[in-house]
Design a protein around this motif. Sequence first.
Motif, PDB file in Angstrom:
ATOM      1  N   MET A 198      19.426   1.108  39.664  1.00  0.00           N
ATOM      2  CA  MET A 198      18.036   1.299  39.255  1.00  0.00           C
ATOM      3  C   MET A 198      17.534   0.043  38.543  1.00  0.00           C
ATOM      4  N   GLN A 199      16.401  -0.519  39.013  1.00  0.00           N
ATOM      5  CA  GLN A 199      15.878  -1.744  38.411  1.00  0.00           C
ATOM      6  C   GLN A 199      15.101  -1.436  37.134  1.00  0.00           C
ATOM      7  N   THR A 200      15.265  -2.298  36.144  1.00  0.00           N
ATOM      8  CA  THR A 200      14.625  -2.092  34.847  1.00  0.00           C
ATOM      9  C   THR A 200      13.667  -3.232  34.535  1.00  0.00           C
ATOM     10  N   TYR A 201      12.497  -2.853  33.991  1.00  0.00           N
ATOM     11  CA  TYR A 201      11.457  -3.824  33.658  1.00  0.00           C
ATOM     12  C   TYR A 201      10.976  -3.609  32.227  1.00  0.00           C
ATOM     13  N   ASP A 202      10.262  -4.609  31.708  1.00  0.00           N
ATOM     14  CA  ASP A 202       9.585  -4.398  30.425  1.00  0.00           C
ATOM     15  C   ASP A 202       8.407  -3.447  30.632  1.00  0.00           C
ATOM     16  N   THR A 203       7.640  -3.727  31.693  1.00  0.00           N
ATOM     17  CA  THR A 203       6.464  -2.893  31.969  1.00  0.00           C
ATOM     18  C   THR A 203       6.300  -2.689  33.471  1.00  0.00           C
ATOM     19  N   ILE A 204       6.017  -1.466  33.845  1.00  0.00           N
ATOM     20  CA  ILE A 204       5.631  -1.131  35.222  1.00  0.00           C
ATOM     21  C   ILE A 204       4.137  -0.809  35.203  1.00  0.00           C
ATOM     22  N   ILE A 205       3.397  -1.394  36.121  1.00  0.00           N
ATOM     23  CA  ILE A 205       1.956  -1.168  36.199  1.00  0.00           C
ATOM     24  C   ILE A 205       1.656  -0.432  37.505  1.00  0.00           C
ATOM     25  N   VAL A 206       0.877   0.620  37.396  1.00  0.00           N
ATOM     26  CA  VAL A 206       0.547   1.453  38.557  1.00  0.00           C
ATOM     27  C   VAL A 206      -0.923   1.222  38.912  1.00  0.00           C
ATOM     28  N   GLY A 207      -1.168   0.650  40.089  1.00  0.00           N
ATOM     29  CA  GLY A 207      -2.540   0.416  40.550  1.00  0.00           C
ATOM     30  C   GLY A 207      -2.926  -1.051  40.499  1.00  0.00           C
ATOM     31  N   ALA A 208      -3.140  -1.664  41.684  1.00  0.00           N
ATOM     32  CA  ALA A 208      -3.413  -3.110  41.762  1.00  0.00           C
ATOM     33  C   ALA A 208      -4.886  -3.409  42.018  1.00  0.00           C
TER      34      ALA A 208
ATOM     35  N   GLN B 216       9.330  10.363  30.878  1.00  0.00           N
ATOM     36  CA  GLN B 216       9.668   9.653  29.636  1.00  0.00           C
ATOM     37  C   GLN B 216      10.898  10.302  29.008  1.00  0.00           C
ATOM     38  N   GLN B 217      11.903   9.477  28.754  1.00  0.00           N
ATOM     39  CA  GLN B 217      13.091   9.992  28.057  1.00  0.00           C
ATOM     40  C   GLN B 217      13.818   8.857  27.343  1.00  0.00           C
ATOM     41  N   ASP B 218      14.243   9.124  26.124  1.00  0.00           N
ATOM     42  CA  ASP B 218      15.032   8.155  25.335  1.00  0.00           C
ATOM     43  C   ASP B 218      14.373   6.768  25.298  1.00  0.00           C
ATOM     44  N   ASN B 219      13.098   6.710  24.965  1.00  0.00           N
ATOM     45  CA  ASN B 219      12.384   5.423  24.861  1.00  0.00           C
ATOM     46  C   ASN B 219      12.338   4.638  26.169  1.00  0.00           C
ATOM     47  N   GLN B 220      12.598   5.315  27.245  1.00  0.00           N
ATOM     48  CA  GLN B 220      12.467   4.674  28.554  1.00  0.00           C
ATOM     49  C   GLN B 220      11.544   5.505  29.430  1.00  0.00           C
ATOM     50  N   VAL B 221      10.926   4.834  30.382  1.00  0.00           N
ATOM     51  CA  VAL B 221      10.054   5.534  31.321  1.00  0.00           C
ATOM     52  C   VAL B 221      10.598   5.316  32.725  1.00  0.00           C
ATOM     53  N   ILE B 222      10.747   6.405  33.461  1.00  0.00           N
ATOM     54  CA  ILE B 222      11.250   6.333  34.839  1.00  0.00           C
ATOM     55  C   ILE B 222      10.074   6.607  35.778  1.00  0.00           C
TER      56      ILE B 222
ATOM     57  N   GLU C 126      12.916   4.205  42.624  1.00  0.00           N
ATOM     58  CA  GLU C 126      13.008   4.733  41.261  1.00  0.00           C
ATOM     59  C   GLU C 126      13.233   3.542  40.339  1.00  0.00           C
ATOM     60  N   LEU C 127      12.314   3.318  39.428  1.00  0.00           N
ATOM     61  CA  LEU C 127      12.362   2.155  38.547  1.00  0.00           C
ATOM     62  C   LEU C 127      12.258   2.614  37.098  1.00  0.00           C
ATOM     63  N   THR C 128      12.802   1.819  36.180  1.00  0.00           N
ATOM     64  CA  THR C 128      12.663   2.151  34.760  1.00  0.00           C
ATOM     65  C   THR C 128      12.043   0.990  34.006  1.00  0.00           C
ATOM     66  N   ALA C 129      11.398   1.326  32.883  1.00  0.00           N
ATOM     67  CA  ALA C 129      10.755   0.312  32.047  1.00  0.00           C
ATOM     68  C   ALA C 129      10.625   0.845  30.633  1.00  0.00           C
ATOM     69  N   SER C 130      10.350  -0.069  29.715  1.00  0.00           N
ATOM     70  CA  SER C 130      10.059   0.348  28.340  1.00  0.00           C
ATOM     71  C   SER C 130       8.655   0.928  28.244  1.00  0.00           C
ATOM     72  N   LYS C 131       7.741   0.371  29.051  1.00  0.00           N
ATOM     73  CA  LYS C 131       6.341   0.788  29.017  1.00  0.00           C
ATOM     74  C   LYS C 131       5.804   0.937  30.446  1.00  0.00           C
ATOM     75  N   VAL C 132       4.817   1.804  30.591  1.00  0.00           N
ATOM     76  CA  VAL C 132       4.121   1.956  31.870  1.00  0.00           C
ATOM     77  C   VAL C 132       2.618   1.900  31.607  1.00  0.00           C
ATOM     78  N   ILE C 133       1.915   1.185  32.463  1.00  0.00           N
ATOM     79  CA  ILE C 133       0.444   1.182  32.449  1.00  0.00           C
ATOM     80  C   ILE C 133      -0.024   1.896  33.706  1.00  0.00           C
ATOM     81  N   VAL C 134      -0.831   2.926  33.536  1.00  0.00           N
ATOM     82  CA  VAL C 134      -1.450   3.601  34.674  1.00  0.00           C
ATOM     83  C   VAL C 134      -2.891   3.101  34.753  1.00  0.00           C
ATOM     84  N   ALA C 135      -3.155   2.264  35.760  1.00  0.00           N
ATOM     85  CA  ALA C 135      -4.474   1.644  35.927  1.00  0.00           C
ATOM     86  C   ALA C 135      -5.183   2.295  37.116  1.00  0.00           C
TER      87      ALA C 135
END
Length: 447
Positions: free
Chosen positions: A1-11, A238-244, A251-260
């Motif tokens: 599973m790849q991990t990022y600082d932030t995943i952004i949804v919507g380009a 959202q679980q344990d300070n991570q977002v899947i 399936e990706l994980t990050a510390s933060k997610v932006i839903v745009a």
Amino acid sequence: MQTYDTIIVGAGYAGLTATRELLKAGKKVILLEARDRVGGRVHTQHFEDGSYVDLGAAWVGPTQDKLYALAKEFAVETFPTYDTGKSTLFYNNKLKHYKGLIPPLPIGSLLSLDMAIKRINKLSKTVDLKSPWNTPDAAYYDSMTLATWMNRQMPFNSAKVMFKLAAEAIWAADPNEISMLHAMFYTKSCRDFDTLMNVKNGAQEERFVGGASLPALRLAETFKEHIRLKSVVRAITQQDNQVIVKGDGFELTASKVIVALPPTLAGRIEYAPIMPANRDQLTQRMPMGTVWKTYAIYDTPFWREAGLNGLSATNEGYVTVTFDNSPKDASKGIMMGFVLGNQAKAFNQLAPEERKASALDTFARFYGEKARKPLKYLDHSWAEEEFTRGCYAGLMPTGAWTSLGKALREPVGNIHWAGTETSDIWNGYIEGAIRSGERVAQEILKS
């Protein structure tokens, strides 16, 4: 599973801007887009003969500084919307051509219309843009529709008709669908009612050579390795300070997610734990506007030869407002007609040939029989698109701002919200989307 600082949804412009800002700050970012292209509600369609049309947002105007800066950075030229000559009004079975902004109406109606515009401008100045629910008398204005307010302001029917035409063109909705508080907020967000209506010194002042998608496409090109197209996000956990973030085949994980995304689309993602009640209620209460763009492409902008500027309005039929959307060099004549609000909902029910016949009937009424024979006709509805479901933007009906408005921008755990609907300046426009992307990036960098 790849991990990022932030995943952004919507380009769209919001997601692209947030991605760039976070990459500049050295963050590991991935931008996921459901479609096979970037740009969101901005999409330029090109044809083999070199002509093009903007199926979504198309214009830029004064104080839209972020969008102008982006266009300049990527060498995208702008040019004035054609408005030389006379505008056209078809009303009460009469065709009238006139100069200036205000259509030829009886003096009582003109004064009534002018007074209503001045009043909405004055009221809008009282709005707290960052917290509209804190506006003086917010509950009062949020309890009535724009239609209720209009009917109280204007004793003359023709004044009401003209104000309604303007309102439909501004919001792509019937005035009875919109809270008066939202109308006031939106008016101030975009300077004033005059700016929203006008070409010169207004929101429709200029267009982009090559189309309004071009700044987005060139921006995306600078970090294309961080963008994944055809990646539909189905669930966010959202679980344990991570977002899947889960979608079809990833399936990706990050510390933060932006839903745009527009709030109504954001509400269709499956969240675990589920969204707080007010956030979910808000996404249920923010419908999208409804609009079709109809286009007829001709050899030349022949209406210009008759001294007409292509700007017209009517309260009859489906197409009620038109613009000259010809390219800068006038190598083709492109007439664009808006089908708005309730007319657009009825237009949805027509077969393609019926839509075409209706639109060309209106163009011919304004510009003569030549308008019935375009080289090409096309129309487009964003309400039909799976990953938009309406345009221009999400709207607040009565009661929504004062009871649920705080949930619009408030992060939920490590999920943050962007999109033009979340902007306090130029809400509903590309400019607002860009500003929301910058705001949400700062929110994340500070958290």
